[in-house]
Design a protein around this motif. Structure first.
Motif, PDB file in Angstrom:
ATOM      1  N   SER A 186       6.047  -3.823  -1.012  1.00  0.00           N
ATOM      2  CA  SER A 186       4.878  -3.109  -0.498  1.00  0.00           C
ATOM      3  C   SER A 186       3.796  -4.096  -0.096  1.00  0.00           C
ATOM      4  O   SER A 186       3.683  -5.172  -0.677  1.00  0.00           O
ATOM      5  N   ARG A 187       3.003  -3.691   0.860  1.00  0.00           N
ATOM      6  CA  ARG A 187       1.871  -4.505   1.305  1.00  0.00           C
ATOM      7  C   ARG A 187       0.586  -4.067   0.629  1.00  0.00           C
ATOM      8  O   ARG A 187      -0.309  -4.876   0.384  1.00  0.00           O
ATOM      9  N   ALA A 188       0.465  -2.775   0.352  1.00  0.00           N
ATOM     10  CA  ALA A 188      -0.808  -2.227  -0.135  1.00  0.00           C
ATOM     11  C   ALA A 188      -0.533  -1.019  -1.012  1.00  0.00           C
ATOM     12  O   ALA A 188       0.553  -0.443  -0.956  1.00  0.00           O
ATOM     13  N   CYS A 189      -1.520  -0.647  -1.815  1.00  0.00           N
ATOM     14  CA  CYS A 189      -1.365   0.551  -2.641  1.00  0.00           C
ATOM     15  C   CYS A 189      -2.654   1.356  -2.606  1.00  0.00           C
ATOM     16  O   CYS A 189      -3.704   0.840  -2.195  1.00  0.00           O
ATOM     17  N   ASP A 190      -2.582   2.606  -3.043  1.00  0.00           N
ATOM     18  CA  ASP A 190      -3.774   3.455  -3.050  1.00  0.00           C
ATOM     19  C   ASP A 190      -4.883   2.814  -3.867  1.00  0.00           C
ATOM     20  O   ASP A 190      -4.641   2.346  -4.988  1.00  0.00           O
ATOM     21  N   GLY A 191      -6.080   2.821  -3.307  1.00  0.00           N
ATOM     22  CA  GLY A 191      -7.223   2.259  -4.030  1.00  0.00           C
ATOM     23  C   GLY A 191      -7.276   0.749  -3.993  1.00  0.00           C
ATOM     24  O   GLY A 191      -8.178   0.144  -4.571  1.00  0.00           O
ATOM     25  N   GLY A 192      -6.324   0.128  -3.323  1.00  0.00           N
ATOM     26  CA  GLY A 192      -6.276  -1.336  -3.246  1.00  0.00           C
ATOM     27  C   GLY A 192      -7.082  -1.863  -2.063  1.00  0.00           C
ATOM     28  O   GLY A 192      -8.089  -1.261  -1.669  1.00  0.00           O
ATOM     29  N   VAL A 193      -6.616  -2.961  -1.481  1.00  0.00           N
ATOM     30  CA  VAL A 193      -7.385  -3.615  -0.419  1.00  0.00           C
ATOM     31  C   VAL A 193      -6.694  -3.522   0.942  1.00  0.00           C
ATOM     32  O   VAL A 193      -7.055  -4.232   1.879  1.00  0.00           O
ATOM     33  N   GLY A 194      -5.697  -2.636   1.052  1.00  0.00           N
ATOM     34  CA  GLY A 194      -4.939  -2.530   2.303  1.00  0.00           C
ATOM     35  C   GLY A 194      -5.807  -2.261   3.512  1.00  0.00           C
ATOM     36  O   GLY A 194      -5.531  -2.738   4.609  1.00  0.00           O
ATOM     37  N   TYR A 195      -6.874  -1.491   3.333  1.00  0.00           N
ATOM     38  CA  TYR A 195      -7.738  -1.140   4.473  1.00  0.00           C
ATOM     39  C   TYR A 195      -8.694  -2.272   4.844  1.00  0.00           C
ATOM     40  O   TYR A 195      -9.377  -2.201   5.872  1.00  0.00           O
ATOM     41  N   ALA A 196      -8.766  -3.297   3.999  1.00  0.00           N
ATOM     42  CA  ALA A 196      -9.629  -4.453   4.284  1.00  0.00           C
ATOM     43  C   ALA A 196      -8.803  -5.538   4.972  1.00  0.00           C
ATOM     44  O   ALA A 196      -7.600  -5.634   4.752  1.00  0.00           O
ATOM     45  N   LYS A 197      -9.467  -6.341   5.787  1.00  0.00           N
ATOM     46  CA  LYS A 197      -8.757  -7.467   6.393  1.00  0.00           C
ATOM     47  C   LYS A 197      -8.899  -8.651   5.436  1.00  0.00           C
ATOM     48  O   LYS A 197      -9.564  -9.645   5.728  1.00  0.00           O
ATOM     49  N   ALA A 198      -8.290  -8.478   4.290  1.00  0.00           N
ATOM     50  CA  ALA A 198      -8.363  -9.471   3.219  1.00  0.00           C
ATOM     51  C   ALA A 198      -7.231 -10.480   3.396  1.00  0.00           C
ATOM     52  O   ALA A 198      -6.087 -10.087   3.674  1.00  0.00           O
ATOM     53  N   ALA A 199      -7.552 -11.743   3.225  1.00  0.00           N
ATOM     54  CA  ALA A 199      -6.553 -12.799   3.444  1.00  0.00           C
ATOM     55  C   ALA A 199      -5.272 -12.537   2.655  1.00  0.00           C
ATOM     56  O   ALA A 199      -4.164 -12.690   3.180  1.00  0.00           O
ATOM     57  N   GLY A 200      -5.423 -12.117   1.401  1.00  0.00           N
ATOM     58  CA  GLY A 200      -4.260 -11.927   0.535  1.00  0.00           C
ATOM     59  C   GLY A 200      -3.282 -10.882   1.028  1.00  0.00           C
ATOM     60  O   GLY A 200      -2.094 -10.937   0.698  1.00  0.00           O
ATOM     61  N   ASN A 201      -3.752  -9.923   1.822  1.00  0.00           N
ATOM     62  CA  ASN A 201      -2.833  -8.912   2.370  1.00  0.00           C
ATOM     63  C   ASN A 201      -1.759  -9.558   3.222  1.00  0.00           C
ATOM     64  O   ASN A 201      -0.642  -9.050   3.334  1.00  0.00           O
ATOM     65  N   TYR A 202      -2.132 -10.656   3.864  1.00  0.00           N
ATOM     66  CA  TYR A 202      -1.204 -11.304   4.785  1.00  0.00           C
ATOM     67  C   TYR A 202      -0.229 -12.175   4.003  1.00  0.00           C
ATOM     68  O   TYR A 202       0.971 -12.183   4.276  1.00  0.00           O
ATOM     69  N   ALA A 203      -0.764 -12.881   2.995  1.00  0.00           N
ATOM     70  CA  ALA A 203       0.119 -13.678   2.141  1.00  0.00           C
ATOM     71  C   ALA A 203       1.179 -12.776   1.506  1.00  0.00           C
ATOM     72  O   ALA A 203       2.345 -13.144   1.402  1.00  0.00           O
ATOM     73  N   ALA A 204       0.770 -11.563   1.125  1.00  0.00           N
ATOM     74  CA  ALA A 204       1.702 -10.643   0.463  1.00  0.00           C
ATOM     75  C   ALA A 204       2.830 -10.209   1.395  1.00  0.00           C
ATOM     76  O   ALA A 204       3.890  -9.782   0.941  1.00  0.00           O
ATOM     77  N   GLN A 205       2.593 -10.342   2.686  1.00  0.00           N
ATOM     78  CA  GLN A 205       3.619  -9.895   3.640  1.00  0.00           C
ATOM     79  C   GLN A 205       4.635 -10.988   3.966  1.00  0.00           C
ATOM     80  O   GLN A 205       5.714 -10.694   4.470  1.00  0.00           O
ATOM     81  N   PHE A 206       4.254 -12.234   3.723  1.00  0.00           N
ATOM     82  CA  PHE A 206       5.070 -13.324   4.265  1.00  0.00           C
ATOM     83  C   PHE A 206       6.507 -13.330   3.727  1.00  0.00           C
ATOM     84  O   PHE A 206       7.460 -13.450   4.498  1.00  0.00           O
ATOM     85  N   TYR A 207       6.648 -13.211   2.417  1.00  0.00           N
ATOM     86  CA  TYR A 207       8.002 -13.317   1.830  1.00  0.00           C
ATOM     87  C   TYR A 207       8.929 -12.199   2.328  1.00  0.00           C
ATOM     88  O   TYR A 207      10.009 -12.483   2.870  1.00  0.00           O
ATOM     89  N   PRO A 208       8.512 -10.912   2.212  1.00  0.00           N
ATOM     90  CA  PRO A 208       9.393  -9.863   2.739  1.00  0.00           C
ATOM     91  C   PRO A 208       9.640  -9.992   4.247  1.00  0.00           C
ATOM     92  O   PRO A 208      10.745  -9.709   4.719  1.00  0.00           O
ATOM     93  N   THR A 209       8.636 -10.454   4.978  1.00  0.00           N
ATOM     94  CA  THR A 209       8.805 -10.555   6.436  1.00  0.00           C
ATOM     95  C   THR A 209       9.787 -11.682   6.784  1.00  0.00           C
ATOM     96  O   THR A 209      10.589 -11.549   7.710  1.00  0.00           O
ATOM     97  N   GLU A 210       9.723 -12.779   6.033  1.00  0.00           N
ATOM     98  CA  GLU A 210      10.698 -13.858   6.269  1.00  0.00           C
ATOM     99  C   GLU A 210      12.113 -13.359   5.997  1.00  0.00           C
ATOM    100  O   GLU A 210      13.058 -13.700   6.704  1.00  0.00           O
ATOM    101  N   LYS A 211      12.268 -12.548   4.958  1.00  0.00           N
ATOM    102  CA  LYS A 211      13.601 -11.978   4.646  1.00  0.00           C
ATOM    103  C   LYS A 211      14.078 -11.076   5.790  1.00  0.00           C
ATOM    104  O   LYS A 211      15.239 -11.110   6.191  1.00  0.00           O
TER     105      LYS A 211
END
Ligand code: PLP
Length: 359
Positions: A186-211
Protein backbone atom coordinates in the motif's frame (compact mmCIF):
# COMPACT_ATOMS: atom_id res chain seq x y z
CA UNK A 1 2.94 38.39 5.79
CA UNK A 2 4.21 41.51 4.07
CA UNK A 3 2.11 42.70 1.15
CA UNK A 4 4.93 43.55 -1.21
CA UNK A 5 7.53 40.90 -0.61
CA UNK A 6 8.55 40.86 -4.23
CA UNK A 7 10.59 44.00 -3.81
CA UNK A 8 12.33 42.44 -0.82
CA UNK A 9 13.69 39.40 -2.62
CA UNK A 10 17.45 39.31 -2.53
CA UNK A 11 18.52 38.51 -6.06
CA UNK A 12 22.02 37.36 -6.83
CA UNK A 13 22.31 36.68 -10.54
CA UNK A 14 24.60 34.06 -11.99
CA UNK A 15 27.85 35.54 -13.34
CA UNK A 16 27.89 33.42 -16.45
CA UNK A 17 24.80 31.54 -17.61
CA UNK A 18 25.14 27.78 -18.07
CA UNK A 19 22.71 27.98 -20.98
CA UNK A 20 25.27 27.97 -23.84
CA UNK A 21 26.50 24.58 -22.61
CA UNK A 22 23.05 23.07 -21.97
CA UNK A 23 22.03 20.28 -24.34
CA UNK A 24 18.29 20.55 -25.02
CA UNK A 25 18.33 17.86 -27.71
CA UNK A 26 17.87 14.95 -25.33
CA UNK A 27 16.07 16.18 -22.23
CA UNK A 28 15.94 13.57 -19.50
CA UNK A 29 13.38 14.46 -16.85
CA UNK A 30 14.78 16.22 -13.80
CA UNK A 31 18.49 15.97 -14.56
CA UNK A 32 19.42 19.45 -15.73
CA UNK A 33 18.82 22.55 -13.65
CA UNK A 34 18.58 26.11 -14.85
CA UNK A 35 20.71 29.00 -13.66
CA UNK A 36 18.83 30.12 -10.55
CA UNK A 37 17.04 28.78 -7.49
CA UNK A 38 15.15 30.29 -4.58
CA UNK A 39 15.95 29.68 -0.92
CA UNK A 40 13.79 30.96 1.94
CA UNK A 41 14.32 30.06 5.59
CA UNK A 42 11.91 29.94 8.48
CA UNK A 43 13.89 30.54 11.67
CA UNK A 44 12.74 31.31 15.24
CA UNK A 45 9.13 31.59 14.18
CA UNK A 46 9.91 34.08 11.39
CA UNK A 47 10.21 33.84 7.63
CA UNK A 48 13.49 35.37 6.47
CA UNK A 49 13.86 37.34 3.25
CA UNK A 50 13.93 34.88 0.32
CA UNK A 51 17.01 34.78 -1.81
CA UNK A 52 17.23 33.98 -5.49
CA UNK A 53 20.73 32.86 -6.33
CA UNK A 54 22.70 30.63 -8.71
CA UNK A 55 21.65 26.95 -8.53
CA UNK A 56 24.21 25.35 -6.25
CA UNK A 57 24.90 22.70 -3.63
CA UNK A 58 24.00 23.65 -0.05
CA UNK A 59 25.43 22.10 3.09
CA UNK A 60 23.44 20.52 5.94
CA UNK A 61 24.50 18.89 9.17
CA UNK A 62 23.82 15.17 9.44
CA UNK A 63 21.52 15.95 12.35
CA UNK A 64 19.13 18.02 10.20
CA UNK A 65 15.69 16.65 11.00
CA UNK A 66 14.66 16.10 7.42
CA UNK A 67 17.17 13.24 7.12
CA UNK A 68 15.77 11.40 10.12
CA UNK A 69 12.03 11.95 10.16
CA UNK A 70 11.19 12.84 6.59
CA UNK A 71 9.53 16.12 7.47
CA UNK A 72 9.53 17.20 3.83
CA UNK A 73 6.92 18.10 1.25
CA UNK A 74 7.22 19.22 -2.32
CA UNK A 75 5.35 20.38 -5.42
CA UNK A 76 5.55 19.84 -9.15
CA UNK A 77 4.38 22.36 -11.72
CA UNK A 78 5.49 23.76 -15.07
CA UNK A 79 6.09 26.93 -17.08
CA UNK A 80 5.12 26.81 -20.75
CA UNK A 81 6.15 29.03 -23.65
CA UNK A 82 3.84 30.03 -26.49
CA UNK A 83 4.80 30.58 -30.14
CA UNK A 84 5.52 34.27 -29.42
CA UNK A 85 7.91 33.45 -26.58
CA UNK A 86 5.61 34.41 -23.69
CA UNK A 87 5.84 32.28 -20.55
CA UNK A 88 2.85 30.97 -18.60
CA UNK A 89 2.10 29.03 -15.44
CA UNK A 90 -0.89 26.69 -15.10
CA UNK A 91 -3.07 27.11 -12.00
CA UNK A 92 -0.16 28.00 -9.66
CA UNK A 93 -2.67 28.93 -6.95
CA UNK A 94 -3.64 25.25 -6.76
CA UNK A 95 -0.04 24.19 -6.14
CA UNK A 96 0.29 26.91 -3.54
CA UNK A 97 -2.81 25.68 -1.70
CA UNK A 98 -1.63 22.11 -1.93
CA UNK A 99 1.87 22.70 -0.56
CA UNK A 100 0.38 24.35 2.49
CA UNK A 101 -2.14 21.54 2.88
CA UNK A 102 0.79 19.12 2.75
CA UNK A 103 2.83 21.29 5.14
CA UNK A 104 -0.01 21.42 7.66
CA UNK A 105 -0.32 17.62 7.67
CA UNK A 106 3.42 17.29 8.34
CA UNK A 107 3.33 19.88 11.12
CA UNK A 108 5.20 22.54 9.15
CA UNK A 109 4.44 26.29 9.15
CA UNK A 110 2.55 27.67 6.15
CA UNK A 111 4.55 29.23 3.34
CA UNK A 112 3.57 32.85 2.56
CA UNK A 113 1.81 33.13 -0.78
CA UNK A 114 4.18 35.84 -2.02
CA UNK A 115 7.24 33.64 -1.40
CA UNK A 116 5.74 30.84 -3.42
CA UNK A 117 3.87 32.59 -6.24
CA UNK A 118 6.12 35.65 -6.64
CA UNK A 119 9.20 33.53 -6.05
CA UNK A 120 8.26 31.20 -8.89
CA UNK A 121 7.34 34.15 -11.08
CA UNK A 122 10.74 35.78 -10.44
CA UNK A 123 12.57 32.54 -11.12
CA UNK A 124 10.73 31.87 -14.37
CA UNK A 125 11.32 35.45 -15.51
CA UNK A 126 15.04 35.18 -14.77
CA UNK A 127 15.40 31.79 -16.45
CA UNK A 128 12.86 32.27 -19.24
CA UNK A 129 15.44 31.23 -21.84
CA UNK A 130 15.59 27.84 -20.13
CA UNK A 131 12.01 27.03 -21.14
CA UNK A 132 12.38 24.62 -24.05
CA UNK A 133 9.98 25.10 -26.94
CA UNK A 134 9.73 21.69 -28.63
CA UNK A 135 6.36 19.86 -28.68
CA UNK A 136 5.26 19.03 -25.15
CA UNK A 137 8.35 20.66 -23.64
CA UNK A 138 8.28 22.95 -20.62
CA UNK A 139 10.24 24.16 -17.62
CA UNK A 140 9.50 21.87 -14.68
CA UNK A 141 9.29 23.74 -11.37
CA UNK A 142 10.12 21.88 -8.19
CA UNK A 143 9.51 23.58 -4.84
CA UNK A 144 10.71 21.46 -1.90
CA UNK A 145 10.18 22.33 1.75
CA UNK A 146 12.25 20.64 4.45
CA UNK A 147 12.94 20.54 8.20
CA UNK A 148 16.39 21.95 8.89
CA UNK A 149 16.79 21.99 12.66
CA UNK A 150 19.98 20.27 13.76
CA UNK A 151 18.58 17.96 16.43
CA UNK A 152 17.70 14.29 16.31
CA UNK A 153 14.76 14.31 18.72
CA UNK A 154 11.62 12.97 17.03
CA UNK A 155 9.60 16.18 17.17
CA UNK A 156 8.73 18.91 14.69
CA UNK A 157 11.62 21.04 13.57
CA UNK A 158 12.00 24.63 14.75
CA UNK A 159 13.48 25.73 11.43
CA UNK A 160 12.56 25.02 7.83
CA UNK A 161 13.79 25.80 4.36
CA UNK A 162 11.87 26.29 1.16
CA UNK A 163 13.87 25.77 -2.02
CA UNK A 164 12.58 26.16 -5.55
CA UNK A 165 14.51 24.92 -8.56
CA UNK A 166 13.57 24.64 -12.22
CA UNK A 167 14.51 22.09 -14.84
CA UNK A 168 13.93 22.03 -18.60
CA UNK A 169 11.67 19.06 -19.35
CA UNK A 170 10.68 17.00 -22.34
CA UNK A 171 8.24 14.12 -22.13
CA UNK A 172 8.10 12.33 -18.79
CA UNK A 173 7.45 8.79 -19.95
CA UNK A 174 8.83 7.48 -23.16
CA UNK A 175 7.33 4.34 -24.58
CA UNK A 176 4.18 2.44 -23.67
CA UNK A 177 3.00 2.27 -20.10
CA UNK A 178 1.42 -0.86 -18.70
CA UNK A 179 0.09 -0.90 -15.17
CA UNK A 180 -0.38 -3.50 -12.49
CA UNK A 181 -3.16 -3.23 -9.91
CA UNK A 182 -1.42 -3.74 -6.58
CA UNK A 183 -3.07 -6.16 -4.18
CA UNK A 184 -0.38 -6.53 -1.53
CA UNK A 185 1.59 -3.34 -0.85
CA UNK A 186 0.00 0.00 0.00
CA UNK A 187 1.02 3.59 -0.58
CA UNK A 188 -1.33 5.29 1.87
CA UNK A 189 -3.95 4.59 4.51
CA UNK A 190 -6.99 6.37 5.93
CA UNK A 191 -5.98 9.29 8.10
CA UNK A 192 -2.40 9.07 6.86
CA UNK A 193 -0.43 11.38 4.58
CA UNK A 194 -1.53 10.04 1.18
CA UNK A 195 -3.29 13.30 0.30
CA UNK A 196 -0.12 15.30 1.06
CA UNK A 197 2.78 15.58 -1.35
CA UNK A 198 5.04 14.22 1.35
CA UNK A 199 8.47 12.97 0.32
CA UNK A 200 8.00 9.68 2.17
CA UNK A 201 4.97 8.76 0.05
CA UNK A 202 7.29 8.40 -2.90
CA UNK A 203 9.95 6.42 -1.06
CA UNK A 204 7.18 4.03 0.01
CA UNK A 205 6.34 3.38 -3.62
CA UNK A 206 9.81 2.62 -4.89
CA UNK A 207 10.21 -1.00 -3.76
CA UNK A 208 6.81 -2.28 -4.99
CA UNK A 209 7.17 -0.28 -8.21
CA UNK A 210 10.62 -1.76 -8.91
CA UNK A 211 9.09 -5.23 -8.44
CA UNK A 212 6.30 -4.35 -10.87
CA UNK A 213 8.87 -3.06 -13.36
CA UNK A 214 10.71 -6.36 -13.21
CA UNK A 215 7.42 -7.99 -14.28
CA UNK A 216 7.08 -5.55 -17.20
CA UNK A 217 4.76 -2.95 -15.65
CA UNK A 218 6.02 0.63 -15.49
CA UNK A 219 3.49 1.81 -12.93
CA UNK A 220 1.33 0.48 -10.12
CA UNK A 221 -2.27 1.42 -9.56
CA UNK A 222 -2.63 1.44 -5.81
CA UNK A 223 -5.68 0.07 -4.06
CA UNK A 224 -7.04 0.96 -0.63
CA UNK A 225 -4.90 -0.39 2.18
CA UNK A 226 -7.80 -1.88 4.19
CA UNK A 227 -9.21 -4.28 1.60
CA UNK A 228 -7.34 -3.77 -1.69
CA UNK A 229 -10.79 -3.42 -3.16
CA UNK A 230 -10.89 0.14 -4.51
CA UNK A 231 -8.70 1.72 -7.18
CA UNK A 232 -6.74 4.76 -6.04
CA UNK A 233 -3.94 6.40 -8.06
CA UNK A 234 -0.58 5.61 -9.64
CA UNK A 235 2.98 6.78 -8.84
CA UNK A 236 2.62 10.41 -9.87
CA UNK A 237 -0.77 10.39 -11.55
CA UNK A 238 -4.43 10.27 -10.70
CA UNK A 239 -6.31 7.61 -12.67
CA UNK A 240 -9.33 7.76 -14.96
CA UNK A 241 -11.28 4.74 -16.22
CA UNK A 242 -13.62 4.91 -19.20
CA UNK A 243 -16.31 2.27 -19.11
CA UNK A 244 -18.53 2.60 -22.15
CA UNK A 245 -18.77 6.36 -22.52
CA UNK A 246 -18.66 7.07 -18.81
CA UNK A 247 -15.54 8.31 -17.08
CA UNK A 248 -14.76 7.29 -13.52
CA UNK A 249 -12.19 8.67 -11.10
CA UNK A 250 -11.68 8.14 -7.39
CA UNK A 251 -12.58 10.85 -4.86
CA UNK A 252 -9.86 12.83 -3.10
CA UNK A 253 -9.92 14.89 0.06
CA UNK A 254 -12.26 15.37 1.96
CA UNK A 255 -13.88 12.02 0.95
CA UNK A 256 -10.54 10.21 0.84
CA UNK A 257 -7.37 11.08 2.73
CA UNK A 258 -5.37 8.54 0.73
CA UNK A 259 -5.12 10.18 -2.67
CA UNK A 260 -3.22 13.26 -3.83
CA UNK A 261 -5.68 15.85 -5.18
CA UNK A 262 -4.12 16.47 -8.59
CA UNK A 263 -4.41 19.75 -10.44
CA UNK A 264 -4.65 17.90 -13.77
CA UNK A 265 -7.39 15.67 -12.34
CA UNK A 266 -9.36 18.68 -11.15
CA UNK A 267 -9.01 20.29 -14.59
CA UNK A 268 -10.20 17.11 -16.36
CA UNK A 269 -13.26 16.85 -14.11
CA UNK A 270 -14.15 20.45 -14.98
CA UNK A 271 -13.55 19.91 -18.71
CA UNK A 272 -15.63 16.71 -18.71
CA UNK A 273 -18.55 18.52 -17.10
CA UNK A 274 -18.30 21.38 -19.58
CA UNK A 275 -18.03 19.10 -22.60
CA UNK A 276 -20.90 16.75 -21.86
CA UNK A 277 -18.72 13.81 -20.95
CA UNK A 278 -20.42 11.78 -18.23
CA UNK A 279 -18.11 11.63 -15.24
CA UNK A 280 -18.54 10.04 -11.84
CA UNK A 281 -16.22 10.86 -8.94
CA UNK A 282 -16.71 7.95 -6.59
CA UNK A 283 -14.97 4.90 -5.15
CA UNK A 284 -14.25 2.47 -8.01
CA UNK A 285 -14.06 -1.23 -7.27
CA UNK A 286 -11.27 -3.20 -8.88
CA UNK A 287 -13.87 -5.86 -9.76
CA UNK A 288 -16.02 -3.37 -11.57
CA UNK A 289 -13.16 -2.47 -13.90
CA UNK A 290 -12.05 -6.06 -14.42
CA UNK A 291 -15.62 -7.19 -15.15
CA UNK A 292 -16.05 -4.32 -17.61
CA UNK A 293 -12.78 -5.33 -19.26
CA UNK A 294 -13.94 -8.94 -19.60
CA UNK A 295 -17.17 -7.74 -21.23
CA UNK A 296 -15.30 -5.45 -23.61
CA UNK A 297 -16.70 -2.30 -21.96
CA UNK A 298 -13.40 -0.97 -20.59
CA UNK A 299 -12.48 1.48 -23.33
CA UNK A 300 -9.63 3.45 -21.79
CA UNK A 301 -7.51 3.96 -18.74
CA UNK A 302 -5.39 7.06 -18.46
CA UNK A 303 -3.27 8.77 -15.88
CA UNK A 304 -3.40 12.53 -15.24
CA UNK A 305 -0.56 14.55 -13.79
CA UNK A 306 1.67 17.54 -14.41
CA UNK A 307 4.59 15.49 -15.70
CA UNK A 308 2.79 13.70 -18.53
CA UNK A 309 -0.48 15.75 -18.61
CA UNK A 310 -2.54 12.76 -19.78
CA UNK A 311 -1.00 9.35 -20.25
CA UNK A 312 -2.93 6.53 -21.94
CA UNK A 313 -2.33 3.11 -20.41
CA UNK A 314 -1.80 0.28 -22.90
CA UNK A 315 -2.01 -2.78 -20.66
CA UNK A 316 -3.57 -3.75 -17.34
CA UNK A 317 -2.73 -6.61 -14.99
CA UNK A 318 -4.64 -7.72 -11.91
CA UNK A 319 -3.59 -10.96 -10.20
CA UNK A 320 -3.74 -13.55 -13.05
CA UNK A 321 -5.75 -11.34 -15.40
CA UNK A 322 -4.11 -9.29 -18.14
CA UNK A 323 -5.59 -7.22 -20.93
CA UNK A 324 -4.15 -4.99 -23.61
CA UNK A 325 -5.88 -1.66 -23.98
CA UNK A 326 -5.72 -0.87 -27.69
CA UNK A 327 -5.62 2.79 -28.67
CA UNK A 328 -9.08 4.21 -29.27
CA UNK A 329 -10.12 6.48 -32.11
CA UNK A 330 -11.28 9.80 -30.61
CA UNK A 331 -10.04 8.82 -27.19
CA UNK A 332 -10.96 10.78 -24.12
CA UNK A 333 -7.25 10.78 -23.27
CA UNK A 334 -6.42 12.71 -26.45
CA UNK A 335 -9.39 15.00 -25.98
CA UNK A 336 -8.34 16.08 -22.49
CA UNK A 337 -4.66 16.22 -23.30
CA UNK A 338 -5.28 18.57 -26.22
CA UNK A 339 -7.74 20.72 -24.29
CA UNK A 340 -5.33 21.19 -21.40
CA UNK A 341 -2.21 21.67 -23.50
CA UNK A 342 -3.98 24.20 -25.74
CA UNK A 343 -4.65 26.28 -22.63
CA UNK A 344 -1.16 25.75 -21.20
CA UNK A 345 0.60 26.76 -24.42
CA UNK A 346 -1.71 29.72 -25.13
CA UNK A 347 -3.16 28.20 -28.28
CA UNK A 348 -6.79 28.93 -27.34
CA UNK A 349 -8.77 31.29 -25.16
CA UNK A 350 -8.77 30.23 -21.54
CA UNK A 351 -12.31 30.59 -20.21
CA UNK A 352 -11.27 29.38 -16.77
CA UNK A 353 -8.43 31.74 -15.92
CA UNK A 354 -6.10 28.77 -15.43
CA UNK A 355 -3.28 30.23 -17.52
CA UNK A 356 -1.17 32.84 -15.73
CA UNK A 357 1.20 34.96 -17.79
CA UNK A 358 4.64 35.51 -16.33
CA UNK A 359 5.66 39.08 -16.87
C1 PLP B 1 0.89 10.78 -6.08
C2 PLP B 1 0.47 11.72 -7.15
N1 PLP B 1 -0.80 11.68 -7.59
C3 PLP B 1 -1.25 12.52 -8.54
C4 PLP B 1 -0.42 13.46 -9.11
C5 PLP B 1 -0.95 14.41 -10.14
O1 PLP B 1 -1.06 15.70 -9.62
P1 PLP B 1 -0.92 17.00 -10.55
O2 PLP B 1 -1.96 16.85 -11.61
O3 PLP B 1 -1.20 18.14 -9.64
O4 PLP B 1 0.44 16.98 -11.10
C6 PLP B 1 0.92 13.54 -8.69
C7 PLP B 1 1.85 14.50 -9.30
O5 PLP B 1 2.04 15.57 -8.89
C8 PLP B 1 1.37 12.66 -7.69
O6 PLP B 1 2.63 12.71 -7.25
Amino acid sequence: MTADLKTNFIIEKIKESKLPNADFSNLIFGRMFSDHMLVADFIDGQWQTPKIMPYQALTYEPSAKVFHYGQAVFEGMKAYKDAQGNAFLFRPDENFKRINQSAERLGMPPIPEAYFIDGITELVKLDKDWIPTGPGESLYIRPVYIATENAVAASPSSSYRLMIMTSPAGKYYSGDVKVKIEDRFSRACDGGVGYAKAAGNYAAQFYPTEKAKAEGFQQIIWTDSAQHKYLEEAGTMNMFFRIGDKLLTAPTIPESTRILPGVTRKSIIQLAKDNNIAIEVRPIEVNEVIEASKKGDLKEIFGAGTAATVLPIVGLKYKDYYTDLPKQENSYADFFKNKIMDIQYNRVEDPYGWRVKVD
